[in-house]
Design a protein around this motif. Structure first.
Motif, PDB file in Angstrom:
ATOM      1  N   THR A   1       0.991  -1.194   0.239  1.00 13.56           N
ATOM      2  CA  THR A   1       0.766  -0.032  -0.139  1.00 13.56           C
ATOM      3  C   THR A   1       0.741   1.045   0.494  1.00 13.56           C
ATOM      4  O   THR A   1       2.285   1.044   0.428  1.00 13.56           O
ATOM      5  CB  THR A   1      -0.396   0.386   1.336  1.00 13.56           C
TER       6      THR A   1
ATOM      7  N   GLU B   1       2.793   6.181  -5.008  1.00 14.86           N
ATOM      8  CA  GLU B   1       0.947   6.764  -5.446  1.00 14.86           C
ATOM      9  C   GLU B   1       0.830   4.162  -5.983  1.00 14.86           C
ATOM     10  O   GLU B   1       1.649   4.026  -6.223  1.00 14.86           O
ATOM     11  CB  GLU B   1       1.494   7.015  -7.033  1.00 14.86           C
ATOM     12  N   LEU B   2      -0.434   4.776  -5.854  1.00 11.75           N
ATOM     13  CA  LEU B   2      -1.043   2.261  -5.953  1.00 11.75           C
ATOM     14  C   LEU B   2      -2.487   3.381  -6.800  1.00 11.75           C
ATOM     15  O   LEU B   2      -3.059   3.794  -5.776  1.00 11.75           O
ATOM     16  CB  LEU B   2      -0.886   2.070  -4.882  1.00 11.75           C
ATOM     17  N   ASP B   3      -2.659   3.113  -7.843  1.00 10.94           N
ATOM     18  CA  ASP B   3      -3.741   3.310  -8.905  1.00 10.94           C
ATOM     19  C   ASP B   3      -4.309   2.355  -9.205  1.00 10.94           C
ATOM     20  O   ASP B   3      -3.741   1.834 -10.453  1.00 10.94           O
ATOM     21  CB  ASP B   3      -3.425   4.621  -9.399  1.00 10.94           C
TER      22      ASP B   3
ATOM     23  N   ALA C   1      -7.404   1.463 -10.428  1.00 11.29           N
ATOM     24  CA  ALA C   1      -8.293   1.765 -11.720  1.00 11.29           C
ATOM     25  C   ALA C   1      -7.121   1.570 -12.694  1.00 11.29           C
ATOM     26  O   ALA C   1      -7.344   1.443 -13.755  1.00 11.29           O
ATOM     27  CB  ALA C   1      -9.198   2.608 -11.361  1.00 11.29           C
ATOM     28  N   LYS C   2      -5.704   2.179 -12.259  1.00 11.91           N
ATOM     29  CA  LYS C   2      -5.076   2.502 -14.164  1.00 11.91           C
ATOM     30  C   LYS C   2      -3.951   0.963 -13.673  1.00 11.91           C
ATOM     31  O   LYS C   2      -3.237   1.463 -14.232  1.00 11.91           O
ATOM     32  CB  LYS C   2      -4.415   3.412 -13.230  1.00 11.91           C
ATOM     33  N   LYS C   3      -4.180   0.184 -13.012  1.00  7.43           N
ATOM     34  CA  LYS C   3      -3.329  -0.370 -12.645  1.00  7.43           C
ATOM     35  C   LYS C   3      -1.535  -0.263 -12.516  1.00  7.43           C
ATOM     36  O   LYS C   3      -0.809  -0.377 -13.102  1.00  7.43           O
ATOM     37  CB  LYS C   3      -3.321  -1.356 -13.617  1.00  7.43           C
ATOM     38  N   SER C   4      -1.615   0.373 -11.256  1.00  5.43           N
ATOM     39  CA  SER C   4       0.105   1.625 -12.411  1.00  5.43           C
ATOM     40  C   SER C   4       0.412   1.920 -10.313  1.00  5.43           C
ATOM     41  O   SER C   4      -0.249   1.895  -9.585  1.00  5.43           O
ATOM     42  CB  SER C   4      -0.333   2.963 -11.965  1.00  5.43           C
ATOM     43  N   THR C   5       1.526   1.629  -9.929  1.00  8.03           N
ATOM     44  CA  THR C   5       2.083   1.659  -8.764  1.00  8.03           C
ATOM     45  C   THR C   5       3.287   2.958  -8.841  1.00  8.03           C
ATOM     46  O   THR C   5       4.100   2.136  -9.948  1.00  8.03           O
ATOM     47  CB  THR C   5       3.113   0.490  -8.628  1.00  8.03           C
ATOM     48  N   THR C   6       3.814   3.598  -8.282  1.00 15.45           N
ATOM     49  CA  THR C   6       5.301   4.738  -8.220  1.00 15.45           C
ATOM     50  C   THR C   6       5.665   4.304  -7.049  1.00 15.45           C
ATOM     51  O   THR C   6       4.787   4.131  -5.842  1.00 15.45           O
ATOM     52  CB  THR C   6       4.706   5.569  -8.424  1.00 15.45           C
TER      53      THR C   6
ATOM     54  N   LYS D   1       3.414   0.073 -14.605  1.00 13.22           N
ATOM     55  CA  LYS D   1       2.004   0.070 -15.653  1.00 13.22           C
ATOM     56  C   LYS D   1       1.850  -0.568 -16.143  1.00 13.22           C
ATOM     57  O   LYS D   1       1.874  -1.482 -16.417  1.00 13.22           O
ATOM     58  CB  LYS D   1       1.729   1.386 -16.110  1.00 13.22           C
TER      59      LYS D   1
END
Length: 113
Positions: A14, A38-40, A42-47, A67
């Motif tokens: 998380t 960042e964990l999104d 919906a966009k299947k993206s993690t920073t 992504k």
């Protein structure tokens, strides 16, 4: 040669989660501590922002963005590396992309067993 030796997750996957990577590059042990910023879903993206480790000896900042995009029955994984060099004599981190590719291949091999 790059090879990820271990990954330790603390506090789950998380935002705020700290991940420690230990790997070997050119025969030398290296490490990288990242925090998920960042964990999104919906966009299947993690920073992931690097907060400690060998990368910060050459770069002021270093961020990995992952992504995943569905492509039929498969997924397309895109990694973006954002960084700021400490000075212009520092090379671009092309070798780090090799590490990312090795990690992806290791993960793929694990899941295809």
């Amino acid at each position: 040669m790059y090879r990820v030796l271990s990954c330790l997750k603390v506090n789950g996957g998380t935002p705020g989660c700290v991940i420690l990577w230990k790997y070997t590059h050119d025969g030398k042990p290296k490490s990288c501590k990242q925090i998920i910023t960042e964990l999104d879903a919906a966009k299947k993206s993690t920073t992931y922002k690097v907060i400690e480790g060998d990368l910060l000896q050459e770069y002021k900042t270093f961020t990995f963005i992952l992504k995943v995009e569905p492509k039929g029955q498969n997924n397309l994984v895109t990694w973006t590396l954002e960084y700021e060099k400490l000075n212009e004599q520092i090379d671009d981190p092309n070798g780090m992309m090799d590490t990312v590719m090795a990690v992806c291949k290791d993960i793929e091999t694990y899941y295809l067993k």
